[in-house]
Design a protein around this motif. Structure first.
Motif, PDB file in Angstrom:
ATOM      1  N   SER A  20       0.832  -1.207   0.000  1.00  8.56           N
ATOM      2  CA  SER A  20       0.000   0.000   0.000  1.00  8.56           C
ATOM      3  C   SER A  20       0.861   1.250   0.000  1.00  8.56           C
ATOM      4  N   GLN A  21       1.906   1.243   0.817  1.00  9.67           N
ATOM      5  CA  GLN A  21       2.822   2.390   0.871  1.00  9.67           C
ATOM      6  C   GLN A  21       3.479   2.605  -0.497  1.00  9.67           C
ATOM      7  N   PHE A  22       3.936   1.531  -1.091  1.00  8.44           N
ATOM      8  CA  PHE A  22       4.593   1.604  -2.398  1.00  8.44           C
ATOM      9  C   PHE A  22       3.633   2.146  -3.463  1.00  8.44           C
ATOM     10  N   LEU A  23       2.404   1.647  -3.462  1.00  8.75           N
ATOM     11  CA  LEU A  23       1.422   2.104  -4.444  1.00  8.75           C
ATOM     12  C   LEU A  23       1.039   3.565  -4.227  1.00  8.75           C
ATOM     13  N   LEU A  24       0.931   3.992  -2.977  1.00  9.94           N
ATOM     14  CA  LEU A  24       0.644   5.401  -2.706  1.00  9.94           C
ATOM     15  C   LEU A  24       1.763   6.293  -3.240  1.00  9.94           C
ATOM     16  N   TRP A  25       3.004   5.882  -3.019  1.00 16.36           N
ATOM     17  CA  TRP A  25       4.137   6.666  -3.524  1.00 16.36           C
ATOM     18  C   TRP A  25       4.105   6.723  -5.049  1.00 16.36           C
ATOM     19  N   PHE A  27       1.482   6.378  -7.005  1.00 13.62           N
ATOM     20  CA  PHE A  27       0.345   7.211  -7.387  1.00 13.62           C
ATOM     21  C   PHE A  27       0.699   8.689  -7.227  1.00 13.62           C
ATOM     22  N   GLY A  28       1.345   9.032  -6.129  1.00 15.30           N
ATOM     23  CA  GLY A  28       1.759  10.418  -5.905  1.00 15.30           C
ATOM     24  C   GLY A  28       2.736  10.902  -6.956  1.00 15.30           C
ATOM     25  N   ASP A  29       3.672  10.043  -7.346  1.00 14.66           N
ATOM     26  CA  ASP A  29       4.621  10.416  -8.396  1.00 14.66           C
ATOM     27  C   ASP A  29       3.906  10.628  -9.728  1.00 14.66           C
ATOM     28  N   ALA A  30       2.959   9.751 -10.038  1.00 15.66           N
ATOM     29  CA  ALA A  30       2.212   9.891 -11.292  1.00 15.66           C
ATOM     30  C   ALA A  30       1.403  11.181 -11.295  1.00 15.66           C
ATOM     31  N   LEU A  31       0.750  11.500 -10.196  1.00 14.87           N
ATOM     32  CA  LEU A  31      -0.015  12.751 -10.120  1.00 14.87           C
ATOM     33  C   LEU A  31       0.894  13.971 -10.246  1.00 14.87           C
ATOM     34  N   ALA A  32       2.039  13.919  -9.610  1.00 16.69           N
ATOM     35  CA  ALA A  32       2.972  15.048  -9.680  1.00 16.69           C
ATOM     36  C   ALA A  32       3.459  15.264 -11.110  1.00 16.69           C
ATOM     37  N   LEU A  33       3.665  14.198 -11.849  1.00 14.87           N
ATOM     38  CA  LEU A  33       4.115  14.326 -13.233  1.00 14.87           C
ATOM     39  C   LEU A  33       3.040  14.938 -14.126  1.00 14.87           C
ATOM     40  N   LEU A  34       1.786  14.762 -13.754  1.00 13.87           N
ATOM     41  CA  LEU A  34       0.682  15.292 -14.558  1.00 13.87           C
ATOM     42  C   LEU A  34       0.381  16.762 -14.267  1.00 13.87           C
ATOM     43  N   GLN A  35       0.943  17.311 -13.216  1.00 15.78           N
ATOM     44  CA  GLN A  35       0.675  18.692 -12.830  1.00 15.78           C
ATOM     45  C   GLN A  35       1.546  19.647 -13.640  1.00 15.78           C
ATOM     46  N   ASP A  36       0.981  20.772 -14.023  1.00 12.87           N
ATOM     47  CA  ASP A  36       1.729  21.769 -14.795  1.00 12.87           C
ATOM     48  C   ASP A  36       2.789  22.467 -13.957  1.00 12.87           C
ATOM     49  N   PHE A  37       2.545  22.599 -12.662  1.00 12.67           N
ATOM     50  CA  PHE A  37       3.471  23.364 -11.822  1.00 12.67           C
ATOM     51  C   PHE A  37       4.670  22.552 -11.360  1.00 12.67           C
ATOM     52  N   PHE A  90       6.963  15.597   2.845  1.00 12.19           N
ATOM     53  CA  PHE A  90       6.080  15.739   1.685  1.00 12.19           C
ATOM     54  C   PHE A  90       4.908  16.647   2.019  1.00 12.19           C
ATOM     55  N   ILE A  91       4.304  16.440   3.184  1.00 12.75           N
ATOM     56  CA  ILE A  91       3.173  17.281   3.594  1.00 12.75           C
ATOM     57  C   ILE A  91       3.637  18.725   3.789  1.00 12.75           C
ATOM     58  N   ALA A  92       4.820  18.907   4.354  1.00 17.39           N
ATOM     59  CA  ALA A  92       5.327  20.268   4.576  1.00 17.39           C
ATOM     60  C   ALA A  92       5.561  21.001   3.258  1.00 17.39           C
ATOM     61  N   GLU A  93       5.873  20.281   2.196  1.00 15.78           N
ATOM     62  CA  GLU A  93       6.133  20.875   0.884  1.00 15.78           C
ATOM     63  C   GLU A  93       4.892  20.910  -0.015  1.00 15.78           C
ATOM     64  N   ALA A  94       3.752  20.462   0.489  1.00 19.31           N
ATOM     65  CA  ALA A  94       2.537  20.354  -0.327  1.00 19.31           C
ATOM     66  C   ALA A  94       2.089  21.724  -0.825  1.00 19.31           C
ATOM     67  N   HIS A  95       1.531  21.739  -2.047  1.00 20.38           N
ATOM     68  CA  HIS A  95       1.035  22.966  -2.664  1.00 20.38           C
ATOM     69  C   HIS A  95      -0.470  22.965  -2.866  1.00 20.38           C
ATOM     70  N   GLY A  97      -4.444  20.640  -2.595  1.00 22.18           N
ATOM     71  CA  GLY A  97      -5.209  19.766  -1.722  1.00 22.18           C
ATOM     72  C   GLY A  97      -4.909  18.289  -1.849  1.00 22.18           C
ATOM     73  N   TRP A  98      -4.744  17.784  -3.090  1.00 20.27           N
ATOM     74  CA  TRP A  98      -4.512  16.352  -3.248  1.00 20.27           C
ATOM     75  C   TRP A  98      -3.195  15.931  -2.621  1.00 20.27           C
ATOM     76  N   GLU A  99      -2.222  16.833  -2.564  1.00 24.23           N
ATOM     77  CA  GLU A  99      -0.947  16.489  -1.929  1.00 24.23           C
ATOM     78  C   GLU A  99      -1.114  16.310  -0.420  1.00 24.23           C
ATOM     79  N   TYR A 100      -1.960  17.148   0.181  1.00 27.65           N
ATOM     80  CA  TYR A 100      -2.230  16.991   1.613  1.00 27.65           C
ATOM     81  C   TYR A 100      -2.945  15.673   1.895  1.00 27.65           C
ATOM     82  N   VAL A 101      -3.931  15.363   1.063  1.00 28.33           N
ATOM     83  CA  VAL A 101      -4.675  14.116   1.246  1.00 28.33           C
ATOM     84  C   VAL A 101      -3.748  12.916   1.074  1.00 28.33           C
ATOM     85  N   LEU A 102      -2.914  12.952   0.048  1.00 24.47           N
ATOM     86  CA  LEU A 102      -1.977  11.867  -0.187  1.00 24.47           C
ATOM     87  C   LEU A 102      -0.982  11.750   0.970  1.00 24.47           C
ATOM     88  N   GLY A 103      -0.517  12.889   1.473  1.00 22.12           N
ATOM     89  CA  GLY A 103       0.406  12.881   2.611  1.00 22.12           C
ATOM     90  C   GLY A 103      -0.209  12.263   3.853  1.00 22.12           C
TER      91      GLY A 103
END
Length: 121
Positions: A20-25, A27-37, A90-95, A97-103
């Motif tokens: 679960s931890q591995f899959l969350l990481w 998923f988070g990497d995939a979402l980060a790659l899809l973000q424009d910022f 990761f949570i401290a660097e979040a920009h 909402g989804w990053e906070y939820v993922l954290g």
């Protein structure tokens, strides 16, 4: 015979939590790659941090199934604290909402690993 089944169950639960931890990481990497910022990750950061942590998670998944349960209990409790450190960062660097939820998901999974390893002697 009942003791062996309980031992296997503990191993499977801890392996599933690391999966679960591995899959969350992932998923988070995939979402980060899809973000424009998102800035591109430097190869040195990827090599020095992300790859070893991914390999460590994979080792924990396998280790919980094949290594002595007494040894893995302590390994789980120590290594999950390393992941708590990274996930809190990761949570401290979040920009957004989804990053906070993922954290929170990261930390919840870490908490479950720690609790389950501590509880099951």
């Amino acid at each position: 015979m009942n003791t062996n089944n309980q031992s296997i169950d503990k191993r499977l639960v801890l392996s599933a939590l690391w999966i679960s931890q591995f899959l969350l990481w992932t998923f988070g990497d995939a979402l980060a790659l899809l973000q424009d910022f998102s800035d591109p990750v430097e190869n040195s950061l990827l090599t020095m941090v992300a790859a070893p942590l991914a390999l460590l998670q994979a080792a924990m998944i396998i280790g919980n199934l094949v290594v002595s349960q007494k040894v893995m209990r302590w390994v789980n409790m120590i290594l999950v604290l390393v992941f708590v450190f990274f996930n809190a960062g990761f949570i401290a660097e979040a920009h957004v909402g989804w990053e906070y939820v993922l954290g929170v998901g990261y930390l919840a999974t870490n908490g479950l690993i720690l609790w389950y390893a501590w509880k099951n002697k």
